[in-house]
Motif scaffolding. Structure first.
Motif, PDB file in Angstrom:
ATOM      1  N   SER A 128       0.571  -1.388  -0.253  1.00 37.44           N
ATOM      2  CA  SER A 128      -0.112   0.298   0.098  1.00 37.44           C
ATOM      3  C   SER A 128       0.420   1.435  -0.130  1.00 37.44           C
ATOM      4  N   ARG A 129       2.397   1.327  -0.019  1.00 35.70           N
ATOM      5  CA  ARG A 129       2.929   2.516   0.217  1.00 35.70           C
ATOM      6  C   ARG A 129       4.313   2.163  -0.725  1.00 35.70           C
ATOM      7  N   PRO A 130       4.486   1.581  -1.473  1.00 32.83           N
ATOM      8  CA  PRO A 130       5.063   1.459  -3.037  1.00 32.83           C
ATOM      9  C   PRO A 130       6.287   2.139  -3.005  1.00 32.83           C
ATOM     10  N   GLU A 131       6.257   3.742  -2.141  1.00 31.10           N
ATOM     11  CA  GLU A 131       6.658   4.726  -2.984  1.00 31.10           C
ATOM     12  C   GLU A 131       8.104   4.708  -1.525  1.00 31.10           C
ATOM     13  N   PHE A 132       8.063   3.440  -0.954  1.00 37.34           N
ATOM     14  CA  PHE A 132       8.931   3.362   0.522  1.00 37.34           C
ATOM     15  C   PHE A 132       9.669   2.179   0.127  1.00 37.34           C
ATOM     16  N   TYR A 133      10.992   2.156  -0.089  1.00 39.18           N
ATOM     17  CA  TYR A 133      11.796   1.242  -0.385  1.00 39.18           C
ATOM     18  C   TYR A 133      12.467   0.944   1.787  1.00 39.18           C
ATOM     19  N   ASP A 134      11.204  -0.693   1.455  1.00 41.26           N
ATOM     20  CA  ASP A 134      12.209  -1.603   3.193  1.00 41.26           C
ATOM     21  C   ASP A 134      13.349  -2.344   2.766  1.00 41.26           C
ATOM     22  N   GLY A 135      14.533  -2.182   3.545  1.00 42.72           N
ATOM     23  CA  GLY A 135      15.833  -2.102   3.740  1.00 42.72           C
ATOM     24  C   GLY A 135      15.653  -4.261   3.599  1.00 42.72           C
ATOM     25  N   GLY A 136      14.558  -4.633   4.367  1.00 36.42           N
ATOM     26  CA  GLY A 136      13.793  -5.717   5.163  1.00 36.42           C
ATOM     27  C   GLY A 136      13.788  -6.718   3.271  1.00 36.42           C
ATOM     28  N   LEU A 137      12.983  -6.249   2.546  1.00 33.25           N
ATOM     29  CA  LEU A 137      12.897  -6.879   1.844  1.00 33.25           C
ATOM     30  C   LEU A 137      14.094  -7.882   1.148  1.00 33.25           C
ATOM     31  N   GLU A 138      15.153  -7.190   1.694  1.00 36.76           N
ATOM     32  CA  GLU A 138      16.417  -7.663   0.867  1.00 36.76           C
ATOM     33  C   GLU A 138      16.800  -9.285   1.438  1.00 36.76           C
ATOM     34  N   ASP A 139      16.640 -10.036   2.957  1.00 32.97           N
ATOM     35  CA  ASP A 139      16.797 -10.397   3.902  1.00 32.97           C
ATOM     36  C   ASP A 139      15.557 -10.652   3.564  1.00 32.97           C
ATOM     37  N   ARG A 140      14.284 -10.677   3.666  1.00 35.00           N
ATOM     38  CA  ARG A 140      12.900 -11.573   2.975  1.00 35.00           C
ATOM     39  C   ARG A 140      13.846 -12.339   1.678  1.00 35.00           C
ATOM     40  N   LEU A 141      13.922 -11.506   0.530  1.00 30.28           N
ATOM     41  CA  LEU A 141      14.148 -12.142  -0.977  1.00 30.28           C
ATOM     42  C   LEU A 141      15.587 -12.712  -0.460  1.00 30.28           C
ATOM     43  N   ARG A 142      16.686 -12.366   0.049  1.00 25.25           N
ATOM     44  CA  ARG A 142      17.751 -13.719   0.085  1.00 25.25           C
ATOM     45  C   ARG A 142      17.829 -15.079   0.767  1.00 25.25           C
ATOM     46  N   ARG A 143      16.167 -14.730   1.276  1.00 24.21           N
ATOM     47  CA  ARG A 143      16.107 -16.208   1.546  1.00 24.21           C
ATOM     48  C   ARG A 143      15.320 -17.569   0.772  1.00 24.21           C
ATOM     49  N   ILE A 144      14.166 -16.403   0.066  1.00 25.67           N
ATOM     50  CA  ILE A 144      13.282 -17.008  -0.889  1.00 25.67           C
ATOM     51  C   ILE A 144      14.808 -17.899  -2.023  1.00 25.67           C
ATOM     52  N   ILE A 145      15.961 -17.161  -2.083  1.00 21.70           N
ATOM     53  CA  ILE A 145      16.585 -17.230  -3.515  1.00 21.70           C
ATOM     54  C   ILE A 145      17.229 -18.709  -2.792  1.00 21.70           C
ATOM     55  N   GLU A 146      17.887 -18.665  -1.356  1.00 19.31           N
ATOM     56  CA  GLU A 146      18.729 -19.548  -0.913  1.00 19.31           C
ATOM     57  C   GLU A 146      18.156 -20.586  -0.881  1.00 19.31           C
TER      58      GLU A 146
END
Length: 448
Positions: A86-104
């Motif tokens: 709902s707030r796509p204009e703000f970057y959530d740095g936590g996304l990087e860790d979540r997506l890294r876990r998915i990649i692993e």
């Protein structure tokens, strides 16, 4: 070859498995996924999908979930992750860790990101180590959309702020600024990706400007499944009914249609406009009056001034089947947006073989040939005077509607041509083969 899709929403075919409400956005991805899964034994693609998950799908306290499901006998691994879409204009740095876990967990040979509109695409582009195995499909381009956001509206409308706008910090001008903020993330993502997939000269131009080193692939889109096979019939439609697939924010150009209607009604007094999607003009209850937006207030003003109260029908949100039925009931589809890349709504109307009119903006001319598939009229242009050019664009739209309804023989020719054009652009088998070819090139030729 294991491919991970990164999507903006949970696909309807997945939502159905979990008895969750499906988004009407990007429903075409389900059709494409079905073809990919069905041909998995031929194309060698093992597909997995990641998407922002609704809270009901995430376990309490968890930010990533993994589910293996079966779709018509084919297995699909789904990864849901927490993201405030709902707030796509703000970057959530936590996304990087979540997506890294998915990649692993997934260990894909390549990642395919559908769209650049949300921060998760930038997060994936930052964390995925092999940029040459990263593919971004262009849908819209927020940075460019921001430049066309005000869509010839008068300055006083652009500056207007309702109570709802003030409390939500979401006035018309603030909405435009949010698009610009999203656009900055989008440009960074494109600059990081090794591969870009697009389908128009417009998106090729802009992405090449941002990242001339990226390899660009032309890849047409597969549309929603129920739009294949059905065909528009004049005898079954509501005479002089105009269909707009959306009208809840300025880019979609509903205000152009409202300004065009008085001239259309002079020639065709039975004309009506039907608009799908979220309605921003509701004003019956106290709650609706308090929630009216600046754009909704402007639309209501145009409806009142032009005496259109009985000529506008707001349909609300429609699912895939309801959308198809509305297209088939309509006498004309109009895309009056101030900017588009290649709108799937126009592609669906063309595939059904119905009369179509579109503004000549963005990438539309790459999928819709004016004078052959229907009428392409001059729409929004940057740097023009709002008041004068709002009238001019609306007049051209009105003339296009009158022209197409005045000549049934020509209209029939347009319908045949549009259907043939769309059947080539949106051919499921060809598009699936093209996607497989692109994936193979990325993994085999550019992988190391």
């Amino acid at each position: 070859m294991k491919v991970l899709w990164l999507c903006n929403v949970m696909m309807p075919m997945i939502a159905k498995q979990f008895n969750l409400e499906a988004s009407n956005k990007e429903g075409w991805l389900s059709g494409l996924a079905s073809v990919i899964l069905k041909k998995g034994h031929e194309n060698g693609i093992e597909l997995a999908v990641a998407f922002p998950a609704p809270e009901k799908m995430l376990s309490e306290g968890h930010e990533v979930c993994t589910h293996a499901i079966t779709i018509q006998g084919d297995s699909l691994v789904c990864y849901g992750f927490r993201e405030d879409v709902s707030r796509p204009e703000f970057y959530d740095g936590g996304l990087e860790d979540r997506l890294r876990r998915i990649i692993e967990s997934c260990r894909p040979d390549m990642v395919h990101c559908f769209g650049t509109e949300y921060p998760h695409t930038l997060a994936m582009c930052r964390i995925f180590p092999q940029k040459q195995r990263l593919l971004i499909s262009i849908q819209g381009l927020c940075s460019v959309y921001a430049e066309s956001y005000f869509a010839n509206m008068p300055e006083k409308v652009v500056k207007s702020v309702t109570l709802r706008d003030y409390l939500k910090r979401d006035s018309i001008r603030e909405q435009q600024q949010k698009f610009a903020m999203r656009g900055r993330m989008e440009i960074e993502a494109v600059k990081l990706a090794g591969n870009i997939a697009g389908r128009t000269e417009w998106d090729r131009f802009h992405t090449k400007e941002w990242n001339p080193e990226a390899r660009y692939y032309n890849m047409n889109e597969t549309l929603r499944e129920s739009f294949y096979g059905a065909e528009w019939n004049r005898e079954a439609c509501i005479p002089y009914s105009i269909f707009l697939s959306q009208g809840d924010y300025p880019i979609k150009g509903f205000h152009y249609m409202l300004k065009a209607m008085p001239e259309i009604l002079k020639k065709f007094p039975d004309a009506k406009v039907y608009v799908a999607g979220n309605s921003v003009i509701e004003y019956r209850t106290i709650k609706q009056k308090l929630k009216i937006s600046g754009y909704g207030k402007y639309l209501r003003k145009l409806i009142r001034e032009n005496g259109l109260q009985d000529r506008i029908v707001m349909l609300g949100k429609l699912d895939e089947e309801q959308m198809r039925e509305r297209y088939l009931k309509s006498h004309l589809f109009v895309c009056c947006s101030s900017i588009e890349n290649s709108p799937n709504s126009l592609g669906e109307a063309m595939l059904l073989g119905m009369p179509c009119i579109s503004a000549d903006v963005g990438g539309v001319p790459s999928i819709f040939t004016g004078g052959e598939d229907g009428i392409l009229y001059e729409g929004f242009r940057k740097g023009l005077n709002n008041d004068r050019d709002l009238e001019a664009v609306s007049a051209r739209l009105a003339n296009a509607v009158i022209e197409i309804w005045n000549n049934q023989e020509k209209q029939d020719e347009y319908c045949r041509n549009a259907r043939n054009h769309a059947e080539k652009n949106h051919n499921r088998e060809i598009n699936c083969a093209k996607m497989t070819e692109i994936y193979t090139k990325i993994v085999m030729e550019q992988g190391e």
